[in-house]
Design an enzyme around this catalytic site. Structure first.
Site, mmCIF file in Angstrom:
data_model
loop_
_atom_site.group_PDB
_atom_site.id
_atom_site.type_symbol
_atom_site.label_atom_id
_atom_site.label_comp_id
_atom_site.label_asym_id
_atom_site.label_seq_id
_atom_site.Cartn_x
_atom_site.Cartn_y
_atom_site.Cartn_z
ATOM 1 N N GLY A 66 0.832 -1.203 0.000
ATOM 2 C CA GLY A 66 0.000 0.000 0.000
ATOM 3 C C GLY A 66 0.865 1.251 0.000
ATOM 4 O O GLY A 66 2.062 1.184 0.278
ATOM 5 N N CYS A 93 5.075 -6.252 1.634
ATOM 6 C CA CYS A 93 5.425 -4.829 1.606
ATOM 7 C C CYS A 93 4.731 -4.051 2.738
ATOM 8 O O CYS A 93 5.043 -4.278 3.887
ATOM 9 C CB CYS A 93 5.114 -4.250 0.220
ATOM 10 S SG CYS A 93 6.033 -2.736 -0.078
ATOM 11 N N TYR A 94 3.780 -3.187 2.453
ATOM 12 C CA TYR A 94 3.114 -2.472 3.546
ATOM 13 C C TYR A 94 2.520 -3.471 4.544
ATOM 14 O O TYR A 94 2.554 -3.268 5.752
ATOM 15 C CB TYR A 94 2.000 -1.554 3.011
ATOM 16 C CG TYR A 94 1.359 -0.706 4.092
ATOM 17 C CD1 TYR A 94 1.884 0.539 4.412
ATOM 18 C CD2 TYR A 94 0.259 -1.173 4.807
ATOM 19 C CE1 TYR A 94 1.327 1.300 5.430
ATOM 20 C CE2 TYR A 94 -0.303 -0.415 5.821
ATOM 21 C CZ TYR A 94 0.224 0.830 6.122
ATOM 22 O OH TYR A 94 -0.317 1.583 7.131
ATOM 23 N N HIS A 182 7.712 -8.115 -3.769
ATOM 24 C CA HIS A 182 6.403 -8.472 -4.331
ATOM 25 C C HIS A 182 6.453 -9.804 -5.086
ATOM 26 O O HIS A 182 6.875 -9.846 -6.241
ATOM 27 C CB HIS A 182 5.932 -7.371 -5.283
ATOM 28 C CG HIS A 182 5.586 -6.114 -4.561
ATOM 29 N ND1 HIS A 182 4.321 -5.877 -4.046
ATOM 30 C CD2 HIS A 182 6.331 -5.046 -4.210
ATOM 31 C CE1 HIS A 182 4.308 -4.710 -3.451
ATOM 32 N NE2 HIS A 182 5.517 -4.183 -3.514
ATOM 33 N N GLU A 184 3.997 -11.371 -6.263
ATOM 34 C CA GLU A 184 2.883 -11.459 -7.220
ATOM 35 C C GLU A 184 3.228 -10.911 -8.601
ATOM 36 O O GLU A 184 2.526 -11.167 -9.572
ATOM 37 C CB GLU A 184 1.641 -10.742 -6.659
ATOM 38 C CG GLU A 184 1.725 -9.219 -6.537
ATOM 39 C CD GLU A 184 2.426 -8.720 -5.270
ATOM 40 O OE1 GLU A 184 3.209 -9.478 -4.670
ATOM 41 O OE2 GLU A 184 2.202 -7.554 -4.897
ATOM 42 N N ASP A 240 -18.354 -9.667 -21.748
ATOM 43 C CA ASP A 240 -18.992 -9.867 -20.445
ATOM 44 C C ASP A 240 -20.488 -10.166 -20.578
ATOM 45 O O ASP A 240 -20.999 -11.104 -19.966
ATOM 46 C CB ASP A 240 -18.785 -8.644 -19.541
ATOM 47 C CG ASP A 240 -17.315 -8.269 -19.413
ATOM 48 O OD1 ASP A 240 -16.470 -9.131 -19.734
ATOM 49 O OD2 ASP A 240 -17.013 -7.139 -19.001
ATOM 50 N N LYS A 383 -11.228 -10.880 -15.878
ATOM 51 C CA LYS A 383 -11.496 -10.955 -17.319
ATOM 52 C C LYS A 383 -11.011 -12.270 -17.939
ATOM 53 O O LYS A 383 -11.706 -12.868 -18.759
ATOM 54 C CB LYS A 383 -10.809 -9.770 -18.017
ATOM 55 C CG LYS A 383 -11.257 -9.554 -19.436
ATOM 56 C CD LYS A 383 -12.520 -8.739 -19.461
ATOM 57 C CE LYS A 383 -13.055 -8.507 -20.834
ATOM 58 N NZ LYS A 383 -14.224 -7.621 -20.798
#
Ligand code: XMP
Length: 527
Positions: A66, A93-94, A182, A184, A240, A383
């Site tokens: 964050g 991280c944060y 990170h 991710e 969608d 998505k």
């Protein structure tokens, strides 16, 4: 928020990794990475109520990064209830910094932000780094200002770098872990191994988030919720709403009424293609409303871009309302193709329980006297998951992998006043460009490509004839998130060929230009 949405997102009775969002640009990526492992993951804001967290019964929790600093007062903290749950926690991280501070460690603000590649050295074997020996070095992606300077009591140092001496830490007794970097993002090469270790070796999650099960489950959920009632869906032809239509069709068949409004601003043959696919081939209950004339009447004389958008939006809502009012005795539910990023982007919908109708996706308001409940079966899907679901449900790949097309259609691609003639010219030019891109295997190498209509007259000579006519601009961009984009470096020969075809085949055009603006400062669309 209605009950349906809550039940779609929560109480899945499958293993769930809850991502508590502290505002990182990478939060969505964390959940996507977990789902790629076939484990369900959901994002909630860090200040969500205790009750929601407990109800969700997560198997593990990841605390995101964050933008704030724990060295300042009144910045976000981890809700204490999470520690009472006694489940595995991973701070990133944060998330690591606030974890350290809340356990009595110290966080120091650095003057310089560390942003980019770094190599961590593993100081200690840890199950989070299973597969790596102590002493190994791992390439990671850092993006932080503050760092943990003193380990909290009961925590062990797991990895370090010269600039972040505490780059990873682990609780000595409980399954609580934290990373300064990170895992991710793909720049952290072994990031997926670290997340897999957390999900499978620490949380012991089962792989229960699978597309086949998901489709079957969704069909059962829809049947249970809707029963014998009728559902109305505004079909736009986009991914969608098309996947929503297919899913509802499998669940309730002819009790689904799809409405497709032809606003006269669609791509060439689009209305026919949608009708052909959904009505003829798939036998869906589809109403095609030919509203071309009404839209063009309302757009006559309007050249201001904002005004055009407003007219298009308002006309759509009026038509949708009028047409659905004709069916009103019958219909109890309104379906929408809302997907997870829409929900996250309007993140107040979680914190403040506000409902946000996905207005840009063509479904606006409804008459006050129509009391319809919402059905949003894709509300928790990313998505790529929607595309996979569409593929399993038999939607053609060309449709699933098509470039995005804006709700106001060619209305945002014709400068100045919109007329049916300009629409037709633009449709023809655009069709040539797209056909050539596909033929040259370039369509999927760009993220979005289209033509825009510039009402600027210039002289050209075609054959022996002088032609004083308008300009077509060709636009092709490369982007990941559509927030920023670079113009695509399409081959000159290819551009020349497209330009020749447009000028030779379309009398109303004397000149073609290629748009070499990136975003920012330009936008992707021309309006
Ligand atoms: P801009 O032009 O803002 O476009 O750089 C970014 C992306 O958004 C799409 N776009 C829209 N999509 N309704 C939509 O559904 C709209 O009103 C709209 N305006 C822009 C655009 O095509 C691009 O992909």
């Amino acid at each position: 928020m209605t009950n349906s949405d809550q039940s779609a997102l929560d109480k899945k009775n499958i293993d769930t990794v809850l991502v508590l969002d502290f505002g990182s640009q990478y939060t969505q990526l964390i959940a996507r990475r977990i789902r790629e492992l076939d484990v369900f993951s959901i994002i909630l804001p860090w200040d969500i109520s205790k009750k929601r967290i407990v109800e969700m019964n997560p198997t593990g929790i990841i605390l995101s990064g964050g933008p704030e600093s724990v060295t300042k007062n009144n910045t976000p903290r981890i809700p204490e209830v999470i520690f009472d749950l006694e489940i595995p926690i991973l701070g990133i991280c944060y998330g690591m910094q606030t974890l350290a501070e809340q356990f009595g460690g110290q966080v120091t603000a650095s003057k310089r932000k560390e942003f980019g590649h770094a190599s961590i050295i593993l100081d200690k074997v840890s199950i989070l780094f299973d597969g790596f020996d102590a002493g190994s070095s791992i390439d990671v992606w850092m993006s932080h200002g503050d760092h943990v300077s003193t380990l909290p009591e009961q925590f062990d140092l797991v990895a370090s770098t010269p600039s972040a001496p505490i780059a990873a830490m682990a609780h000595s007794e409980k399954p609580i872990y934290a990373l300064q970097f990170h895992p991710e993002v793909t720049h952290t090469k072994e990031g997926s191994v670290i997340l897999e270790n957390f999900v499978f070796k620490i949380c012991h999650c089962k792989t229960q988030w699978k597309m086949e099960n998901l489709i079957e489950q969704r069909i059962l959920d829809i049947k249970e919720r809707v029963g014998e009632n009728k559902v109305l869906l505004g079909l736009s032809g986009g991914v969608d709403s098309s996947v929503t239509a297919m899913l509802l069709d499998r669940a309730i068949g002819k009790n689904l009424i799809c409405m497709f409004v032809d606003n006269g601003l669609l791509r060439k043959n689009e209305a026919e293609d949608v009708e052909n696919l959904f009505k003829e081939k798939m036998d869906l209950n589809l109403l095609v409303i030919d509203a071309k004339k009404i839209f063009h009447r309302h757009l006559k004389g309007v050249s201001d871009p904002e005004q055009k958008r407003k007219v298009i939006g308002r006309t759509f809502i009026d038509i949708f309302d009028n047409e659905s009012a004709k069916l009103k005795d019958d219909i109890n539910f309104l379906a929408q193709g809302t997907i997870y990023p829409d929900v996250i982007e309007s993140s107040e919908s979680e914190s403040k329980e506000a409902r946000v109708i996905k207005s840009h996706h063509n479904v606006g308001g409804l008459p006050d006297d129509m009391k319809m409940d919402l059905v949003e079966p894709l509300r928790d899907l990313f998505k790529d998951e929607v595309r996979r679901m569409g593929a399993e449900l038999g939607l053609p790949l060309e449709m699933l992998n098509r470039h995005p097309f804006p709700g106001p259609g060619l209305g945002v691609r014709i400068l100045g006043e919109i007329t049916p003639e300009k629409v037709m010219t633009l449709q023809n030019a655009d069709a040539i460009f797209i056909e050539e891109l596909i033929k040259a295997n370039l369509y999927h190498q760009v993220s979005q490509a289209f033509c825009a209509y510039l009402p600027v007259k210039s002289v050209g000579v075609v054959g022996d004839e002088r032609r004083y006519a308008d300009v077509i601009a060709i636009r092709a961009v490369e982007t990941v998130d559509f927030m920023t984009a670079t113009w695509a470096k399409l081959p000159y020969d290819f551009l020349g060929h497209v330009s020749n075809r447009i000028v030779n085949e379309i009398e109303e055009i004397s000149r073609v230009v290629y748009d070499i603006s990136s975003k920012p400062p330009a936008t992707i669309e021309w309006e």
